[in-house]
Design a protein around this motif. Structure first.
Motif, PDB file in Angstrom:
ATOM      1  N   GLY A  81     -16.030  -1.691   0.156  1.00  0.00           N
ATOM      2  CA  GLY A  81     -15.805  -2.050  -1.308  1.00  0.00           C
ATOM      3  C   GLY A  81     -14.581  -2.508  -1.248  1.00  0.00           C
ATOM      4  N   ALA A  82     -14.888  -4.182  -2.355  1.00  0.00           N
ATOM      5  CA  ALA A  82     -13.865  -4.947  -1.730  1.00  0.00           C
ATOM      6  C   ALA A  82     -12.881  -4.512  -2.859  1.00  0.00           C
ATOM      7  CB  ALA A  82     -14.380  -6.285  -3.305  1.00  0.00           C
ATOM      8  N   GLN A  83     -12.666  -4.047  -3.763  1.00  0.00           N
ATOM      9  CA  GLN A  83     -11.410  -3.538  -4.596  1.00  0.00           C
ATOM     10  C   GLN A  83     -10.511  -2.818  -3.946  1.00  0.00           C
ATOM     11  OE1 GLN A  83     -10.387  -5.133  -7.841  1.00  0.00           O
ATOM     12  NE2 GLN A  83     -12.468  -6.881  -6.973  1.00  0.00           N
ATOM     13  N   ALA A  84     -11.395  -1.764  -2.845  1.00  0.00           N
ATOM     14  CA  ALA A  84     -10.141  -0.709  -2.294  1.00  0.00           C
ATOM     15  C   ALA A  84     -10.010  -1.562  -1.353  1.00  0.00           C
ATOM     16  CB  ALA A  84     -11.303  -0.274  -1.418  1.00  0.00           C
ATOM     17  N   THR A  85     -10.428  -2.444  -0.672  1.00  0.00           N
ATOM     18  CA  THR A  85     -10.067  -3.058   0.481  1.00  0.00           C
ATOM     19  C   THR A  85      -8.980  -4.259  -0.188  1.00  0.00           C
ATOM     20  OG1 THR A  85     -12.027  -3.248   1.443  1.00  0.00           O
ATOM     21  CG2 THR A  85     -10.571  -4.803   1.888  1.00  0.00           C
ATOM     22  N   LEU A  86      -8.920  -5.229  -1.429  1.00  0.00           N
ATOM     23  CA  LEU A  86      -7.781  -5.163  -1.352  1.00  0.00           C
ATOM     24  C   LEU A  86      -6.609  -4.449  -2.483  1.00  0.00           C
ATOM     25  CD1 LEU A  86     -10.196  -8.090  -3.570  1.00  0.00           C
ATOM     26  CD2 LEU A  86      -8.870  -8.313  -0.967  1.00  0.00           C
ATOM     27  N   GLY A  87      -6.511  -3.967  -2.581  1.00  0.00           N
ATOM     28  CA  GLY A  87      -6.019  -2.560  -2.856  1.00  0.00           C
ATOM     29  C   GLY A  87      -4.975  -2.234  -1.511  1.00  0.00           C
ATOM     30  N   ARG A  88      -5.415  -2.359  -0.808  1.00  0.00           N
ATOM     31  CA  ARG A  88      -4.883  -1.396  -0.029  1.00  0.00           C
ATOM     32  C   ARG A  88      -4.401  -2.816   0.870  1.00  0.00           C
ATOM     33  NH1 ARG A  88      -8.172   2.646   4.040  1.00  0.00           N
ATOM     34  NH2 ARG A  88      -5.491   2.574   5.072  1.00  0.00           N
ATOM     35  N   LEU A  89      -4.797  -3.183   0.807  1.00  0.00           N
ATOM     36  CA  LEU A  89      -3.848  -5.003   1.673  1.00  0.00           C
ATOM     37  C   LEU A  89      -2.611  -5.780   0.496  1.00  0.00           C
ATOM     38  CD1 LEU A  89      -7.049  -7.281   2.631  1.00  0.00           C
ATOM     39  CD2 LEU A  89      -5.831  -5.867   4.342  1.00  0.00           C
ATOM     40  N   ALA A  90      -2.755  -5.200  -0.251  1.00  0.00           N
ATOM     41  CA  ALA A  90      -1.428  -5.357  -1.396  1.00  0.00           C
ATOM     42  C   ALA A  90      -0.079  -4.954  -0.682  1.00  0.00           C
ATOM     43  CB  ALA A  90      -1.756  -5.453  -2.683  1.00  0.00           C
ATOM     44  N   ALA A  91      -0.042  -4.443  -0.197  1.00  0.00           N
ATOM     45  CA  ALA A  91       0.624  -3.631   0.797  1.00  0.00           C
ATOM     46  C   ALA A  91       1.456  -3.481   1.829  1.00  0.00           C
ATOM     47  CB  ALA A  91       1.011  -2.057  -0.238  1.00  0.00           C
ATOM     48  N   PRO A  92       1.644  -3.984   2.502  1.00  0.00           N
ATOM     49  CA  PRO A  92       1.448  -4.002   3.939  1.00  0.00           C
ATOM     50  C   PRO A  92       2.258  -3.177   4.962  1.00  0.00           C
ATOM     51  CG  PRO A  92       4.513  -3.879   2.942  1.00  0.00           C
ATOM     52  CD  PRO A  92       3.066  -4.486   1.825  1.00  0.00           C
ATOM     53  N   PRO A  93       1.628  -2.985   5.897  1.00  0.00           N
ATOM     54  CA  PRO A  93       1.018  -1.632   6.527  1.00  0.00           C
ATOM     55  C   PRO A  93       2.369  -1.008   7.122  1.00  0.00           C
ATOM     56  CG  PRO A  93       0.554  -3.403   8.129  1.00  0.00           C
ATOM     57  CD  PRO A  93       1.118  -4.516   6.453  1.00  0.00           C
ATOM     58  N   GLU A  94       2.683   0.581   6.291  1.00  0.00           N
ATOM     59  CA  GLU A  94       3.793   0.821   6.682  1.00  0.00           C
ATOM     60  C   GLU A  94       4.431   1.232   8.295  1.00  0.00           C
ATOM     61  OE1 GLU A  94       3.537   4.594   5.640  1.00  0.00           O
ATOM     62  OE2 GLU A  94       3.402   4.257   3.335  1.00  0.00           O
ATOM     63  N   SER A  95       3.561   1.021   9.422  1.00  0.00           N
ATOM     64  CA  SER A  95       3.434   0.971  10.625  1.00  0.00           C
ATOM     65  C   SER A  95       3.323  -0.354  11.323  1.00  0.00           C
ATOM     66  CB  SER A  95       2.725   1.712  11.293  1.00  0.00           C
ATOM     67  OG  SER A  95       1.198   0.607  11.527  1.00  0.00           O
ATOM     68  N   GLY A  96       3.513  -1.392  10.347  1.00  0.00           N
ATOM     69  CA  GLY A  96       3.762  -2.914  11.080  1.00  0.00           C
ATOM     70  C   GLY A  96       2.476  -3.310  11.335  1.00  0.00           C
ATOM     71  N   LEU A  97       1.286  -2.636  11.735  1.00  0.00           N
ATOM     72  CA  LEU A  97      -0.009  -3.455  12.131  1.00  0.00           C
ATOM     73  C   LEU A  97      -1.236  -2.572  11.903  1.00  0.00           C
ATOM     74  CD1 LEU A  97      -1.344  -4.741  14.527  1.00  0.00           C
ATOM     75  CD2 LEU A  97      -1.078  -3.192  16.376  1.00  0.00           C
ATOM     76  N   ARG A  98      -2.051  -3.562  11.013  1.00  0.00           N
ATOM     77  CA  ARG A  98      -3.499  -2.421  10.665  1.00  0.00           C
ATOM     78  C   ARG A  98      -4.054  -3.575  10.949  1.00  0.00           C
ATOM     79  NH1 ARG A  98      -1.914  -1.608   4.480  1.00  0.00           N
ATOM     80  NH2 ARG A  98      -1.331  -4.160   4.193  1.00  0.00           N
ATOM     81  N   LEU A  99      -5.724  -3.136  10.936  1.00  0.00           N
ATOM     82  CA  LEU A  99      -6.909  -4.071  11.219  1.00  0.00           C
ATOM     83  C   LEU A  99      -7.795  -3.956  10.005  1.00  0.00           C
ATOM     84  CD1 LEU A  99      -6.671  -3.202  14.981  1.00  0.00           C
ATOM     85  CD2 LEU A  99      -5.740  -5.493  14.362  1.00  0.00           C
ATOM     86  N   THR A 100      -8.159  -5.121   9.873  1.00  0.00           N
ATOM     87  CA  THR A 100      -9.329  -5.347   9.076  1.00  0.00           C
ATOM     88  C   THR A 100     -10.511  -5.717   9.669  1.00  0.00           C
ATOM     89  OG1 THR A 100      -8.077  -4.235   7.023  1.00  0.00           O
ATOM     90  CG2 THR A 100     -10.345  -5.174   6.659  1.00  0.00           C
ATOM     91  N   TRP A 101     -11.593  -4.917   9.901  1.00  0.00           N
ATOM     92  CA  TRP A 101     -12.881  -5.619  10.505  1.00  0.00           C
ATOM     93  C   TRP A 101     -13.650  -6.145   9.323  1.00  0.00           C
ATOM     94  CZ3 TRP A 101     -18.130  -2.921  11.334  1.00  0.00           C
ATOM     95  CH2 TRP A 101     -18.925  -3.874  11.926  1.00  0.00           C
ATOM     96  N   MET A 102     -13.920  -7.199   9.277  1.00  0.00           N
ATOM     97  CA  MET A 102     -14.648  -7.773   7.672  1.00  0.00           C
ATOM     98  C   MET A 102     -16.451  -8.213   8.565  1.00  0.00           C
ATOM     99  SD  MET A 102     -12.969  -8.301   5.517  1.00  0.00           S
ATOM    100  CE  MET A 102     -11.586  -8.282   5.092  1.00  0.00           C
ATOM    101  N   GLY A 103     -16.534  -7.841   9.669  1.00  0.00           N
ATOM    102  CA  GLY A 103     -18.416  -7.557  10.607  1.00  0.00           C
ATOM    103  C   GLY A 103     -17.952  -8.686  11.368  1.00  0.00           C
ATOM    104  N   HIS A 104     -18.876  -8.482  12.077  1.00  0.00           N
ATOM    105  CA  HIS A 104     -19.213  -9.436  13.092  1.00  0.00           C
ATOM    106  C   HIS A 104     -17.680  -9.181  14.116  1.00  0.00           C
ATOM    107  CE1 HIS A 104     -22.435 -11.525  16.182  1.00  0.00           C
ATOM    108  NE2 HIS A 104     -21.373 -12.077  16.184  1.00  0.00           N
ATOM    109  N   SER A 105     -16.985 -10.260  14.061  1.00  0.00           N
ATOM    110  CA  SER A 105     -16.461 -10.419  15.049  1.00  0.00           C
ATOM    111  C   SER A 105     -15.242 -11.219  13.984  1.00  0.00           C
ATOM    112  CB  SER A 105     -15.982 -11.737  16.068  1.00  0.00           C
ATOM    113  OG  SER A 105     -17.253 -10.921  17.107  1.00  0.00           O
ATOM    114  N   SER A 106     -15.376 -10.908  12.994  1.00  0.00           N
ATOM    115  CA  SER A 106     -14.236 -11.616  11.775  1.00  0.00           C
ATOM    116  C   SER A 106     -13.677 -10.321  11.141  1.00  0.00           C
ATOM    117  CB  SER A 106     -15.142 -11.918  10.722  1.00  0.00           C
ATOM    118  OG  SER A 106     -15.698 -12.618  11.341  1.00  0.00           O
TER     119      SER A 106
END
Length: 399
Positions: A81-106
């Motif tokens: 869900g785009a809004q859920a994704t953007l909502g989570r991406l709005a804040a930096p990752p607490e651990s310093g590392l976050r990955l978001t697979w956008m499909g295929h190799s993106s």
């Protein structure tokens, strides 16, 4: 870097998506590469690039109606869900590392306060044409214009499902730096990326971007966008290292012993993004099965330190091979359990932090071509030695 004007074939001149051939100073640098011999880039281990075996058998399997049905999902792929994704991406990752697979190799990788976008393909087809070629099996998880600032865009090689002209042109005005293998800059220049915003690297060369070290590392694949494949652009896997984290993106590759060397030199990695889809017995040297992908992850962890997680990529978005649509995910889960590897198989657009828990919902099963089959349990506990000896082989081996 560009030197003399590129020489295009008449057809390539009419079709911008074909890109450009390297020339001038760029071509001179390519000729000096230790990985360039007899007029072409070469693989670290010899690889057959043309389909092997009986083409009649391949065509019979590929175009058979029941096989075509199995290569696509049986229903709508459940995006995060785009809004859920953007909502989570709005804040930096607490651990310093976050990955978001956008499909295929993106993949959008947020690492130590910076953002790196690997192989952005937001186009509707991976093709030089808008009306023919493999079409997306799901919408883009997030509009590219809403993704926000990116510090570096990394390209693994110039095939259409990794280097997408519409996406590159959309990113041309962002000011973001492009880091690409040798020769790929010729395509970018034709599409409007200025020379001072790109860095082209040979294997084992590095560059600094916003405090990150980006290193091109070997892969076993090939290149080409137009009718004639000249092998004049390099293909690569990538290491991105920040002050606190290290990640690896395989690009497209066949399995080869060099992964252990990459791990020993640049690892260990907090996360690897490994190609496990679009494999076939007809091209075994240039793409990996899920089991080979998991073995690659294990090889890459040969450096000292704790083993990181594996994110399978290069599957689910385009129909590029004869295996069942869900087989890469199922095969990865089975092989990861057998090899005692932590693998995450998120929905397209689902951000996750490896340090705080992995997405383990087998969402792909609900839209598999046989959703009522007896699926094995999904668990974050690796398989025991006894279970491993008794387990059935992964779907990748049966496909």
């Amino acid at each position: 870097m560009t030197g003399s004007s590129p020489k295009r074939s008449p057809l390539a001149a009419l079709i911008p998506a074909f890109g450009d051939n390297p020339s001038g100073d760029r071509m001179e640098r390519i000729r000096r590469s230790p990985n360039f011999a007899d007029g072409v880039f070469t693989n670290p281990v010899a690889a057959r690039m043309a389909p092997s075996g009986s083409m009649l058998k391949f065509a019979r399997n590929y175009f058979r109606k029941e096989e075509k049905i199995r290569r696509a999902p049986a229903g709508e792929i459940p995006l995060y869900g785009a809004q859920a994704t953007l909502g989570r991406l709005a804040a930096p990752p607490e651990s310093g590392l976050r990955l978001t697979w956008m499909g295929h190799s993106s993949v959008l990788a947020e690492i130590d306060g910076r953002r790196v976008l690997f192989d952005p393909v937001w186009g509707e087809r991976c093709s030089p044409f808008s009306f023919v070629g493999p079409q997306r099996l799901h919408p883009v998880p997030v509009p590219l214009a809403e993704l926000g600032t990116v510090d570096a865009i990394v390209i693994s090689h110039d095939h259409y499902d990794h280097l997408d002209m519409p996406s590159i042109k959309a990113l041309a005005g962002t000011g973001t730096r492009f880091v690409v293998p040798l020769g790929v800059g010729a395509h970018l220049e034709r599409w409007g990326i200025p020379e001072d915003r790109m860095t082209e690297l040979d294997w084992h060369e590095s560059t600094q971007v916003a405090g990150l070290t980006l290193t091109a590392t070997p892969a076993r694949h090939f290149c080409g966008r137009a009718i004639r494949n000249t092998q004049h652009t390099l293909w690569a896997s990538w290491v991105v290292a920040g002050p606190d984290h290290r990640i690896y993106h395989s690009g497209d590759t066949g399995y080869f012993p060099g992964f252990a060397e990459i791990g020993g030199t640049y690892g260990p990695f907090d996360a690897t993004m490994i190609q496990i889809g679009a494999y076939s017995e007809f091209w075994p040297d240039i793409h990996m099965t899920p089991e080979e992908g998991v073995r690659t992850h294990v090889d890459l962890q040969s450096g000292d330190g704790p083993a990181g997680i594996m994110l399978p990529i290069h599957w689910g978005t385009f129909n590029l091979a004869p295996h069942p649509w869900e087989a890469p995910a199922e095969g990865t889960v089975a092989a990861a359990r057998q090899y005692r590897v932590q693998a995450a198989v998120p929905r397209p657009g689902e951000p996750f932090e490896p340090a705080t828990g992995l997405p383990l919902d087998p969402w792909w099963r609900a839209v598999a071509t046989d959703p009522d089959r007896a699926w094995p349990a999904i668990t974050d506990e690796p398989e025991s030695a006894a279970d491993s000896a008794e387990s059935a082989e992964p779907d990748s081996a049966r496909a």
